[in-house]
Write a protein that holds these residues in place. Structure first.
Motif, PDB file in Angstrom:
ATOM      1  N   UNK A  38      -9.923  80.494  51.094  1.00 33.81           N
ATOM      2  CA  UNK A  38     -10.524  79.473  51.962  1.00 33.81           C
ATOM      3  C   UNK A  38     -11.780  78.823  51.365  1.00 33.81           C
ATOM      4  N   UNK A  39     -12.511  79.544  50.500  1.00 30.79           N
ATOM      5  CA  UNK A  39     -13.714  78.966  49.880  1.00 30.79           C
ATOM      6  C   UNK A  39     -13.380  78.065  48.693  1.00 30.79           C
ATOM      7  N   UNK A  40     -12.100  77.804  48.470  1.00 29.42           N
ATOM      8  CA  UNK A  40     -11.579  76.913  47.424  1.00 29.42           C
ATOM      9  C   UNK A  40     -11.581  77.534  46.029  1.00 29.42           C
ATOM     10  N   UNK A  41     -11.859  78.826  45.922  1.00 31.74           N
ATOM     11  CA  UNK A  41     -11.735  79.499  44.627  1.00 31.74           C
ATOM     12  C   UNK A  41     -10.275  79.926  44.451  1.00 31.74           C
ATOM     13  N   UNK A  42      -9.777  79.786  43.225  1.00 37.87           N
ATOM     14  CA  UNK A  42      -8.382  80.114  42.959  1.00 37.87           C
ATOM     15  C   UNK A  42      -8.178  81.624  43.015  1.00 37.87           C
ATOM     16  N   UNK A  61       3.848  75.554  50.119  1.00 37.77           N
ATOM     17  CA  UNK A  61       3.094  75.924  51.315  1.00 37.77           C
ATOM     18  C   UNK A  61       2.200  77.091  50.947  1.00 37.77           C
ATOM     19  N   UNK A  62       1.020  77.064  50.991  1.00 39.56           N
ATOM     20  CA  UNK A  62       0.175  75.913  51.078  1.00 39.56           C
ATOM     21  C   UNK A  62      -0.925  76.037  50.062  1.00 39.56           C
ATOM     22  N   UNK A  63      -1.769  75.050  49.907  1.00 43.07           N
ATOM     23  CA  UNK A  63      -2.757  75.074  48.835  1.00 43.07           C
ATOM     24  C   UNK A  63      -3.848  76.111  49.103  1.00 43.07           C
ATOM     25  N   UNK A  64      -4.375  76.130  50.314  1.00 44.07           N
ATOM     26  CA  UNK A  64      -5.482  77.028  50.662  1.00 44.07           C
ATOM     27  C   UNK A  64      -5.062  78.023  51.744  1.00 44.07           C
ATOM     28  N   UNK A  65      -5.598  79.234  51.691  1.00 42.49           N
ATOM     29  CA  UNK A  65      -5.433  80.171  52.802  1.00 42.49           C
ATOM     30  C   UNK A  65      -6.072  79.560  54.044  1.00 42.49           C
TER      31      UNK A  65
END
Length: 95
Positions: A83-87, A59-63
Motif C-alpha cells: 500500500x505504501x507503493x514499495x514493490x 489484478x491488482x497493482x497495489x495491495x
C-alpha cells in the motif's frame, strides 16, 4: 492451445479479466498465498500470455488495506506493490 470459443466465432477479442496471486492469507488446498508463488505466476503466465498474444488484466497493482480489513487478508493482498507503493520482493518479468 487456448480455445476462444464464442468470442472467436463472433470475431471478438477474448480477455482474461483478472490474473494475479495473493501474498497473504490462508492456504486453500494447493493454493498458498506467498510472494514466491506470485513470482512463479509472473515467471510463467505473464511471459507465456504475452508471447501468445493472450490479453489479460492484472489484478491488482497495489495491495488494498480496506479489502483486507473488510474481507480478509487474501482479498487485500493481490498487489505487486505494498500500500505504501514499495514493490514487493519480486522481479517483474522481462519478456
Amino acid at each position: 492451445m487456448l480455445h476462444h470459443g464464442l468470442a472467436e466465432i463472433a470475431n471478438k477479442d477474448s480477455i482474461i479479466s483478472e490474473v494475479g496471486w495473493p501474498t497473504d492469507g490462508d492456504i486453500h488446498g494447493f493454493a498458498a498465498p506467498s510472494v514466491q508463488n506470485l513470482q512463479t505466476l509472473l515467471d510463467t503466465f505473464v511471459c507465456l500470455a504475452n508471447s501468445k498474444g493472450i490479453k489479460y488484466y492484472y489484478l491488482e497493482v497495489f495491495d488494498v488495506p480496506w479489502k483486507a480489513a473488510a474481507l480478509g487478508p487474501v482479498e487485500g493482498s493481490w498487489g505487486l506493490f505494498h500500500p505504501d507503493r514499495s514493490m514487493k520482493s519480486i522481479v517483474l518479468p522481462d519478456c
